[in-house]
Write a protein that holds these residues in place. Structure first.
Motif, PDB file in Angstrom:
ATOM      1  N   SER A   1      -6.856   5.057   9.448  1.00  0.00           N
ATOM      2  CA  SER A   1      -7.212   4.445   8.172  1.00  0.00           C
ATOM      3  C   SER A   1      -7.147   2.929   8.296  1.00  0.00           C
ATOM      4  O   SER A   1      -6.089   2.371   8.631  1.00  0.00           O
TER       5      SER A   1
ATOM      6  N   TYR B   1     -13.590  -3.080   5.125  1.00  0.00           N
ATOM      7  CA  TYR B   1     -12.769  -3.825   4.166  1.00  0.00           C
ATOM      8  C   TYR B   1     -11.401  -4.203   4.728  1.00  0.00           C
ATOM      9  O   TYR B   1     -10.674  -5.006   4.144  1.00  0.00           O
ATOM     10  N   ALA B   2     -11.021  -3.623   5.868  1.00  0.00           N
ATOM     11  CA  ALA B   2      -9.702  -3.900   6.443  1.00  0.00           C
ATOM     12  C   ALA B   2      -9.536  -5.369   6.819  1.00  0.00           C
ATOM     13  O   ALA B   2      -8.406  -5.870   6.896  1.00  0.00           O
TER      14      ALA B   2
ATOM     15  N   LEU C   1      -2.689  -3.003   6.090  1.00  0.00           N
ATOM     16  CA  LEU C   1      -1.915  -3.639   5.022  1.00  0.00           C
ATOM     17  C   LEU C   1      -0.417  -3.389   5.175  1.00  0.00           C
ATOM     18  O   LEU C   1       0.408  -4.208   4.757  1.00  0.00           O
TER      19      LEU C   1
ATOM     20  N   ARG D   1      -6.992   0.887   6.033  1.00  0.00           N
ATOM     21  CA  ARG D   1      -6.060   0.362   5.036  1.00  0.00           C
ATOM     22  C   ARG D   1      -4.630   0.276   5.580  1.00  0.00           C
ATOM     23  O   ARG D   1      -3.798  -0.474   5.053  1.00  0.00           O
TER      24      ARG D   1
END
Length: 264
Positions: free
Chosen positions: A29, A56-57, A34, A31
């Protein structure tokens, strides 16, 4: 009573994560970037691996990496959408933005205002996606050649052109040849121009709905519309609803047989 020994508190979970673990996490993932430590979010390999999972990372990468031209150029090869997360400086870098808009013209929206006013950049963006015209500077939306380039690909982009060009007959004719909806964005003067309306109606009869009241009552325009489909009858001036030539041509139009039992 003997003293109880307690283990010293360990570092936060993110700091315990090794690079290998971080790479594995971001592969699953993007994400997950983050949740990594500052050190790992500043690691090129980890960041680019996260971006491969999802563009989007890049927004979770360190500030330094989002300002690193080499990293951003590599990220753009994965997805042009990453431009929006690049540093302000790189969104004003012509090489970076050119690479992005050649992949997707719409990302012109993320470019600096100076580059949205750069003719070479905007032309490349419009060639890739005509709707990029909406993100161009007001000066370039008044550039006739550039607007025509956009219209040849998509007549609907007339809505993004400046008011003066939406009143330019040559420009509007090109737009209505490409889209039935373009007449709606033309100036009122050109919506009442018979040449323009006939061209629009010949391309698609339903463009008649955007013509002036006077031209919707014009028999030549009416005949051009109903020849294609009787379904434009309701758009005509009232007097033409009883015109035998118009009704006959409407009946002869595709599926016009349905009208016979109404009028004969």
């Amino acid at each position: 009573t003997g003293a109880t020994c307690k283990a010293a508190p360990g570092p936060p979970f993110g700091d315990m994560t090794t690079k290998a673990q971080a790479l594995e996490a971001v592969r699953r993932s993007g994400r997950a970037l983050l949740e990594q430590s500052d050190e790992l979010r500043a690691d090129r390999d980890v960041v680019l691996e996260a971006v491969k999972n999802h563009w989007y990372a890049l927004q979770f990468a360190s500030e330094d990496l989002r300002a690193d031209k080499d990293v951003v150029l590599q990220a753009l090869k994965i997805s042009e959408q990453t431009l929006q997360f690049a540093s302000e400086e790189l969104r004003a870098d012509k090489e970076v933005v050119l690479q992005a808009v050649r992949m997707n013209g719409q990302v012109l929206q993320a470019a600096s205002q100076n580059l949205q006013a750069d003719r070479e950049i905007v032309l490349e963006a419009v060639k890739q996606n005509s709707n990029a015209l909406r993100h161009a500077s007001s000066e370039l939306r008044a550039d006739k050649e550039l607007v025509l380039t956009s219209l040849k690909r998509n007549g609907n982009t007339l809505r993004y052109a400046c008011e003066e060009l939406r009143a330019n007959k040559e420009v509007v004719l090109e737009a209505v040849r490409q889209s039935r909806y373009a007449l709606n964005d033309a100036s009122r003067e050109l919506q009442a121009d018979k040449d323009v309306v006939l061209e629009a109606v010949k391309q698609n009869a339903h463009a008649l709905r955007y013509a002036s009241t006077e031209l919707r009552a014009d028999k030549e325009v009416a005949l051009a519309a109903v020849k294609q489909t009787y379904q434009t009858l309701h758009l005509l001036g009232e007097a033409l609803h009883r015109d035998q030539d118009v009704l006959l041509l409407a009946v002869r139009s595709p599926q016009g047989e349905e009208l016979k039992e109404c009028f004969w």
